[in-house]
Design a protein around this motif. Structure first.
Motif, short mmCIF file in Angstrom:
data_model
loop_
_atom_site.label_atom_id
_atom_site.label_comp_id
_atom_site.label_asym_id
_atom_site.label_seq_id
_atom_site.Cartn_x
_atom_site.Cartn_y
_atom_site.Cartn_z
N ASN A 45 49.39 27.93 18.53
CA ASN A 45 50.55 28.73 18.16
C ASN A 45 50.31 29.50 20.43
O ASN A 45 51.00 30.32 21.18
CB ASN A 45 50.88 30.16 17.84
N ILE A 46 49.09 29.76 20.64
CA ILE A 46 48.73 30.21 22.06
C ILE A 46 49.07 29.79 23.15
O ILE A 46 49.70 30.21 24.55
CB ILE A 46 46.85 30.72 21.64
N ILE A 95 40.16 39.16 29.42
CA ILE A 95 41.32 38.65 29.28
C ILE A 95 42.02 38.73 28.42
O ILE A 95 42.16 38.23 27.86
CB ILE A 95 41.68 37.03 29.60
N GLY A 96 42.84 40.20 28.05
CA GLY A 96 43.59 40.71 26.50
C GLY A 96 43.10 40.70 25.46
O GLY A 96 41.72 41.28 26.04
N ILE A 97 42.54 40.49 24.95
CA ILE A 97 41.72 40.02 23.52
C ILE A 97 41.01 39.32 23.20
O ILE A 97 39.89 38.74 22.55
CB ILE A 97 42.79 39.33 22.01
N ILE A 98 40.42 38.48 24.53
CA ILE A 98 39.44 37.24 24.94
C ILE A 98 38.87 37.95 25.74
O ILE A 98 38.53 38.24 26.84
CB ILE A 98 40.34 35.97 25.41
N ILE A 109 32.97 32.52 23.97
CA ILE A 109 34.06 33.18 23.70
C ILE A 109 33.41 34.07 23.30
O ILE A 109 33.03 33.23 21.75
CB ILE A 109 34.98 32.44 23.98
N ASP A 110 33.86 35.69 22.84
CA ASP A 110 33.05 36.70 22.10
C ASP A 110 33.86 36.74 21.00
O ASP A 110 35.04 37.04 21.73
CB ASP A 110 32.47 37.91 22.05
N LEU A 111 33.53 36.44 19.67
CA LEU A 111 34.69 36.46 18.59
C LEU A 111 34.81 37.49 18.46
O LEU A 111 33.46 38.68 17.91
CB LEU A 111 34.19 35.79 17.49
#
Length: 143
Positions: A45-46, A95-98, A109-111
């Motif tokens: 979806n992303i 970058i936004g939610i990332i 990538i931090d969760l």
């Protein structure tokens, strides 16, 4: 490869590559087998949601990576990018939610620390993508 062909090949290659990365993650942690279905769905979806943005960014990058006829040597560009990835000192990004960092030949990538992420990933707090992982994407893109 022409820019338009590169964009199409890149989108389909990233989709296959993400599936493979998730499958590899599940091999290392069988508890992720059920959540991996949802993780893959989110990844697809992303990719679909951002296809237009990524296409525009490739068009902008084409000024630097394509010749005057709009032809890109994807293998060479990929190899150059991997060399740059290896050379970058630790760099934090948002970058936004990332959120995460790049450096030493790896992208981490931090969760987010919330219940949904804990259910999906357990105690895992980041996802790391190495130059070896990117080499798989390169082979999908250039084959």
């Amino acid at each position: 490869m022409k820019i338009e062909a590169l964009k199409e090949k890149l989108m389909s290659s990233v989709d296959l590559w993400v599936d493979s990365q998730i499958d590899d993650m599940v091999k290392g942690n069988p508890m992720l087998a059920i959540p991996s279905v949802y993780i893959k769905r989110a990844a697809h979806n992303i990719i679909a949601k951002n296809k237009g943005k990524w296409s525009e960014q490739i068009d902008n990058a084409a000024l630097f990576i394509a010749d005057e006829n709009g032809i890109v040597d994807a293998g060479t560009v990929f190899d150059d990018m991997m060399q740059m990835l290896k050379a970058i000192d630790d760099y934090q990004f948002d970058i936004g939610i990332i959120h995460g960092h790049i450096g030493g030949g790896m992208v981490s990538i931090d969760l987010p620390d919330n219940i949904a992420m804990s259910l999906l990933f357990g105690s895992k707090r980041s996802i790391s993508i190495t130059t070896e992982d990117f080499a798989e994407l390169r082979s999908l893109l250039t084959d």
